[in-house]
Enzyme design. Structure first.
Site, mmCIF file in Angstrom:
data_model
loop_
_atom_site.group_PDB
_atom_site.id
_atom_site.type_symbol
_atom_site.label_atom_id
_atom_site.label_comp_id
_atom_site.label_asym_id
_atom_site.label_seq_id
_atom_site.Cartn_x
_atom_site.Cartn_y
_atom_site.Cartn_z
ATOM 1 N N GLU A 166 0.894 -1.174 0.000
ATOM 2 C CA GLU A 166 0.000 0.000 0.000
ATOM 3 C C GLU A 166 0.927 1.217 0.000
ATOM 4 O OE1 GLU A 166 -1.127 3.177 0.566
ATOM 5 O OE2 GLU A 166 -1.381 2.717 2.695
ATOM 6 N N GLU A 223 2.858 8.783 -4.601
ATOM 7 C CA GLU A 223 3.875 8.465 -3.586
ATOM 8 C C GLU A 223 4.862 7.439 -4.158
ATOM 9 O OE1 GLU A 223 2.092 7.765 0.270
ATOM 10 O OE2 GLU A 223 1.088 9.710 0.229
HETATM 11 C C1 LIG Z 1 1.686 4.241 3.335
HETATM 12 S S1 LIG Z 1 2.747 3.321 4.373
HETATM 13 C C2 LIG Z 1 1.814 1.863 4.622
HETATM 14 C C3 LIG Z 1 2.195 1.132 5.848
HETATM 15 C C4 LIG Z 1 1.364 -0.092 6.165
HETATM 16 N N1 LIG Z 1 1.494 -1.105 5.128
HETATM 17 C C5 LIG Z 1 -0.090 0.261 6.368
HETATM 18 O O1 LIG Z 1 -0.869 -0.007 5.455
HETATM 19 O O2 LIG Z 1 -0.451 0.796 7.405
HETATM 20 C C6 LIG Z 1 3.991 2.866 3.226
HETATM 21 C C7 LIG Z 1 5.147 2.157 3.842
HETATM 22 O O3 LIG Z 1 6.001 1.759 2.783
HETATM 23 C C8 LIG Z 1 7.353 1.980 3.168
HETATM 24 N N2 LIG Z 1 8.099 2.142 1.921
HETATM 25 C C9 LIG Z 1 7.921 3.095 0.977
HETATM 26 N N3 LIG Z 1 8.765 2.896 -0.039
HETATM 27 C C10 LIG Z 1 9.486 1.793 0.255
HETATM 28 C C11 LIG Z 1 10.521 1.099 -0.408
HETATM 29 N N4 LIG Z 1 10.985 1.500 -1.596
HETATM 30 N N5 LIG Z 1 11.012 -0.006 0.160
HETATM 31 C C12 LIG Z 1 10.561 -0.419 1.368
HETATM 32 N N6 LIG Z 1 9.596 0.199 2.049
HETATM 33 C C13 LIG Z 1 9.055 1.289 1.498
HETATM 34 C C14 LIG Z 1 7.308 3.186 4.057
HETATM 35 O O4 LIG Z 1 8.418 3.237 4.930
HETATM 36 C C15 LIG Z 1 5.997 2.967 4.793
HETATM 37 O O5 LIG Z 1 6.197 2.233 5.953
#
Ligand SMILES: C[S@@+](CC[C@H](N)C(=O)[O-])C[C@H]1O[C@@H](n2cnc3c(N)ncnc32)[C@H](O)[C@@H]1O
Length: 605
Positions: free
Chosen positions: A407, A416
């Site tokens: 997500e 994003e």
């Molecule tokens: C919008 S949050 C969603 C968190 C959780 N899955 C939820 O639904 O509550 C997006 C998450 O993706 C992680 N994230 C974003 N880009 C990433 C990447 N390239 N590799 C690993 N994690 C990533 C961020 O650190 C964040 O924790």
């Protein structure tokens, strides 16, 4: 005074200001709209005879506290700035200046103009020249809901207001005092006013009906209009003589009763209310590390995780239905796992589906990984979940995933950088059978009108902020045409080479004349099969509050005549280190390109 609406009294003449102030208390009112000068005191500035008499009462009549908190100054009703007679115009302009200066001297927070002529360029110009001199005074232009002197008039009073504020270049200190009339316009017109800077509603006593007990009441339609504006924090002002009893108390009590009984907010509206029309810079979860509080807000969403769980369950059932795979141990990789809610949802989905699964919980945020490692111990995930601290684009696991759950969506879907992240992660998805949840997402946009949001962006006083997109729970706004899809991203992405740049052109039909101030952006994500999460108004996932729409502003509002088309172009542009949007309106008039080369805002890769 607690949960009450501010109610004032419009006085047409004031024999004694103290008596008016005393009557306010007795009538449970908060302020008075007082003529700045006696309405019959016409001044002829060409007459050079020096007179000793003051042109109005002394400021010593009331305390400065009373002037600044309990009084709105009404400009003289005889001002006729668009008279065909040059002398009347000149006298009106000089009197206007004199009265505005006086209002400023006595610290009136606002002045109320008389109702302008339907076409009033000189009124608008004179107002603008005074507006620029007094930065703190609100200028409220009195506009009736329908022209009472000419109910059949084809022109809508909104057009007059729109002309005035356009001449005044949407000045922040210009607003509307909207006067209710016995005859009412259609609902669309009322909603149009809901997108304007209406600060005051004038309620004439003549529009009240009398109920069986002899008390004043308003018709249901008038009540509905007040409800629109109760939700926009306006003041009410009673005008006209009392027609039911000798004083005004019955009217104020009735209006307070309506206010107390206004429609209550639903749970999700109450959650959203503090965010109404508040500009937020979109998150950058890739470039920044989200904080614990931000995750906590996401995790309160009552819809998002339920839909993800259902998507994973259906996907597992489909995988198990493939020949020879029923007993297989499926690998689910939750990429961007945050504090673990999608891991939990995936494990529960597996249990519901009777599937044997092993989960990877991956995040690049080292702080979220602390939570995940703790959850592995406290939630009984040992043997079922492996926690990985890595950027998904750089992860090289020993096994391939059957399902990639993520997500990474912004209000506009891809803003994003979900496409770029998932393109990197799909290398460890099983070729042929591997599924990404979400499978796809589509961005959409619609033209909007919102004087409030325009002012909010304008208050930064630079072009950069007009070339930035915001996450906003839009409240005082109007969507001018149905949203149209911009583009879609599918996962896994089988294109070679992958190109995540996009461009779309839109032609939005406009049915009634309006003022374009920008666009609202939405997304609809297909998680799996028929399971979606959406903030697109037409497919909205009821109750979901994790995303507010995206505001895509334009620098100068554009007048849209009824029947025209808004032609807008939007680009998603991609470079090695950043992604950004550019946009331009090309019809009914051509505007400047916004955010050329990402000069004002971009999203870091
Ligand atoms: C919008 S949050 C969603 C968190 C959780 N899955 C939820 O639904 O509550 C997006 C998450 O993706 C992680 N994230 C974003 N880009 C990433 C990447 N390239 N590799 C690993 N994690 C990533 C961020 O650190 C964040 O924790």
């Amino acid at each position: 005074m607690g949960d009450v609406v501010r109610i004032g009294r419009l006085q047409t003449c004031v024999p004694d200001a103290h008596t008016v102030m005393d009557a306010l208390r007795g009538n449970e009112m908060h302020f008075a709209v007082l003529p700045l000068v006696h309405p019959r005191a016409r001044r002829e500035f060409a007459n050079k005879t020096v007179r000793d008499e003051p042109f109005t009462r002394s400021d010593l009549t009331l305390s400065s506290h009373a002037w600044s908190t309990n009084v709105v100054g009404a400009l003289s009703p005889w001002l006729n700035l668009d008279s065909p007679c040059a002398r009347v115009r000149t006298d009106s302009e000089k009197a206007l200046k004199q009265e505005v200066m006086w209002a400023q001297h006595i610290s009136c927070p606002a002045v109320l103009t008389p109702i302008p002529a339907k076409k009033c360029p000189n009124f608008a110009r004179a107002l603008y020249s005074n507006l620029t001199g007094y930065t703190n005074t609100q200028f409220m232009v009195r506009i009736p809901l329908v022209w009472t002197d000419d109910p059949e008039a084809s022109s809508d009073p909104w057009e007059t207001w729109n002309d005035v504020r356009s001449v005044c270049e949407h000045h922040a200190c210009l607003s509307v005092a909207l006067e209710l009339t016995s005859d009412l316009p259609d609902q669309d017109t009322v909603e149009q006013w809901g997108a304007e800077q209406v600060k005051m509603i004038i309620v004439p006593t003549s529009i009240f009906l009398t109920n069986a007990s002899g008390f004043p009441v308003l018709s249901k339609r008038h009540q509905a209009i007040l409800n629109v504006f109760f939700a926009r924090n306006v003041d009410l002002v009673l005008s006209g003589r009392p027609r039911h009893q000798s004083d005004m108390l019955v009217y104020t009590q009735y209006l307070q009763h309506l206010y107390q009984n206004r429609p209550q907010l639903s749970d999700s509206e109450a959650f959203e209310q503090p965010y109404w029309d508040y500009l937020q810079i979109p998150l950058q979860p890739l470039a920044d590390n989200l904080e614990s509080q931000t995750y906590e807000v996401f995790e309160r969403d009552p819809v998002k995780y339920v839909n993800y769980q259902e998507a994973v369950r259906l996907c597992l059932l489909d995988l198990m239905a493939q020949p020879g795979r029923k007993e297989e141990r499926f690998v689910i990789m939750v990429v961007g796992a945050g504090r673990g809610p999608l891991v939990r949802a995936s494990l529960q989905a597996a249990e519901q589906a009777g599937a044997n699964v092993f989960c990877y919980a991956l995040d690049k945020n080292p702080n979220a990984v602390v939570t995940l490692r703790n959850m592995r111990l406290t939630e009984g995930w040992v043997g079922k979940v492996e926690v990985v601290h890595s950027d998904m684009r750089a992860f090289h696991p020993d096994v391939l995933a059957d399902i990639l759950v993520s997500e990474l969506l912004g209000s506009f879907g891809d803003n994003e950088l979900s496409p770029e992240c998932l393109d990197g992660a799909q290398s460890f998805l099983k070729p042929g059978t591997g599924v990404s949840i979400p499978q796809s997402y589509t961005s959409a946009m619609a033209p909007i009108s919102s004087a409030k949001l325009h002012q909010e962006v304008k208050s930064y006083n630079d072009v950069k902020h007009f070339e930035t997109t915001y996450v906003v729970k839009m409240h005082a706004h109007r969507v001018l045409s149905r949203p149209q899809d911009c583009w879609t991203f599918d996962h896994p992405n089988h294109e070679t080479p992958i190109d995540n740049a996009r461009y779309s052109v839109h032609r939005f039909p406009i049915t009634r004349s309006s003022c374009l101030t920008g666009f609202a952006g939405y997304f609809d994500a297909k998680l799996y099969g028929d399971v979606h999460i959406s903030i697109h108004p037409e497919t909205f996932s009821t109750g979901m509050f994790s995303w507010f729409p995206l505001l895509i502003p334009i620098r100068t509002p554009i007048y849209l005549p009824a029947g025209c088309e808004v032609e807008a172009h939007i680009w998603r542009r991609v470079e090695d280190k950043k992604v950004w949007y550019e946009w331009v309106v090309t019809s009914p008039s051509v505007g400047p390109l916004n955010n050329l080369n990402g000069r004002s805002f971009s999203i870091g890769l």
